[in-house]
Design a protein around this motif. Sequence first.
Motif, PDB file in Angstrom:
ATOM      1  N   ASP A 122       0.801  -1.150  -0.001  1.00  0.00           N
ATOM      2  CA  ASP A 122       0.010   0.012   0.046  1.00  0.00           C
ATOM      3  C   ASP A 122       0.836   1.316   0.086  1.00  0.00           C
ATOM      4  O   ASP A 122       0.560   2.291  -0.900  1.00  0.00           O
ATOM      5  CB  ASP A 122      -0.803  -0.017   1.101  1.00  0.00           C
ATOM      6  CG  ASP A 122      -1.952  -0.986   1.123  1.00  0.00           C
ATOM      7  OD1 ASP A 122      -2.160  -1.293  -0.036  1.00  0.00           O
ATOM      8  OD2 ASP A 122      -2.815  -1.181   2.079  1.00  0.00           O
ATOM      9  N   PHE A 123       1.798   1.463   0.840  1.00  0.00           N
ATOM     10  CA  PHE A 123       2.560   2.573   1.150  1.00  0.00           C
ATOM     11  C   PHE A 123       4.054   2.367   1.445  1.00  0.00           C
ATOM     12  O   PHE A 123       4.103   1.632   2.590  1.00  0.00           O
ATOM     13  CB  PHE A 123       1.827   3.339   2.083  1.00  0.00           C
ATOM     14  CG  PHE A 123       2.419   4.820   2.231  1.00  0.00           C
ATOM     15  CD1 PHE A 123       1.977   5.983   1.451  1.00  0.00           C
ATOM     16  CD2 PHE A 123       3.526   5.047   3.048  1.00  0.00           C
ATOM     17  CE1 PHE A 123       2.528   7.271   1.475  1.00  0.00           C
ATOM     18  CE2 PHE A 123       4.067   6.299   3.353  1.00  0.00           C
ATOM     19  CZ  PHE A 123       3.483   7.426   2.275  1.00  0.00           C
ATOM     20  N   VAL A 124       4.856   2.855   0.863  1.00  0.00           N
ATOM     21  CA  VAL A 124       6.444   2.929   1.336  1.00  0.00           C
ATOM     22  C   VAL A 124       6.750   4.367   1.193  1.00  0.00           C
ATOM     23  O   VAL A 124       6.612   5.138   0.219  1.00  0.00           O
ATOM     24  CB  VAL A 124       7.214   2.124   0.307  1.00  0.00           C
ATOM     25  CG1 VAL A 124       8.849   2.297   1.019  1.00  0.00           C
ATOM     26  CG2 VAL A 124       6.851   0.748   0.261  1.00  0.00           C
ATOM     27  N   GLY A 125       7.182   5.047   2.560  1.00  0.00           N
ATOM     28  CA  GLY A 125       7.525   6.467   2.406  1.00  0.00           C
ATOM     29  C   GLY A 125       8.667   6.670   3.496  1.00  0.00           C
ATOM     30  O   GLY A 125       9.365   5.765   4.137  1.00  0.00           O
ATOM     31  N   VAL A 126       9.081   7.863   3.412  1.00  0.00           N
ATOM     32  CA  VAL A 126      10.413   8.297   4.174  1.00  0.00           C
ATOM     33  C   VAL A 126      10.103   9.242   5.123  1.00  0.00           C
ATOM     34  O   VAL A 126       9.243  10.203   4.977  1.00  0.00           O
ATOM     35  CB  VAL A 126      11.346   9.261   3.282  1.00  0.00           C
ATOM     36  CG1 VAL A 126      12.697   9.396   4.146  1.00  0.00           C
ATOM     37  CG2 VAL A 126      11.819   7.740   2.395  1.00  0.00           C
TER      38      VAL A 126
END
Length: 312
Positions: A141-145
């Motif tokens: 769904d989501f990969v973030g920094v």
Amino acid sequence: MSIFHKLPPSSLVEISPSQIATAQVCMRKLAYYRARVKPLATPINLLFGVCLHWAVEGYLKGFLSKDEIAERFIEKLTKERNGKLVSMSKTKTFEVMEAIGGRLCSQFPAYYDNLGVKPVLIEGAFKMNLGDQVVMNLVIDFVGVLTRPVFGEDGQQLADVGDTVIIDWKTAAMPEGALFARAGFQLTYYWLAVTLACEKLGIKPPKLCGFAAGLKPNIRTEGSKSLQSATWLPIHWVDRTESDVLEAVDFAKVVARRIRNAEYHRAPHMAWNSPCDSNTGRCDFNGVCLEGTLEDLVLTGPSAGLTLAELV
């Protein structure tokens, strides 16, 4: 022909985290899942989750504004249910589901801003070769920094600015237990996929992962005061160790071996917690598996045209 035939020992087996989760419950259910035997009626909770994911993804990708995300969710839910036979929950009407989803969607922009993350991947598709002719297909769904540090409940810093995090958006009828995020294989496979791809993505290896859950209260009317309980819950931030990853990969290979050997045994478990017929409802495949009937099922894909005798 039967859906329970063995495959050659060297055959490629493609699986997914959802298939792994099904295998942990019942291998016979996994056989029907892979053969694309489907319930005639679509569960309302499935439609709800699909539409909520669609709205969240649309907002994160800039297709939906914060002022329209709730309205568009309701439009999407209405569109998805039209022309379908939908199995409803015992207490929730369409109007109640619309009210809960609309409230969660209207809250999401502020909830997301408070997470302090910058997206790197939204609905990112991965295909991992786990070895031994086993391939894992998954969509994260989501990969973030992180744009701000993350602290635990005890005040200890868990991650810093610039660290990589993995989030899975989900809906839940009750708050998750702490071990749900820590021990589940789904996030472990996500962790491995991001670890393998982090150099190409230009990010650090993952530091934390977790489920961002929208709580669905058990209410009977859209005007209930308990609708206020429909809210996004704090993320239980966890990590994964090398042994966690090795265990998850090993289990995927175990499931693949069972698929090749057609080891699709039933798993009725014990008494009250049986997945066949529990206090949360009957298994979708209870009829064909235990009662010898194809009523309320649709045969598609590999199972199309098969007889009852070939499905039991």
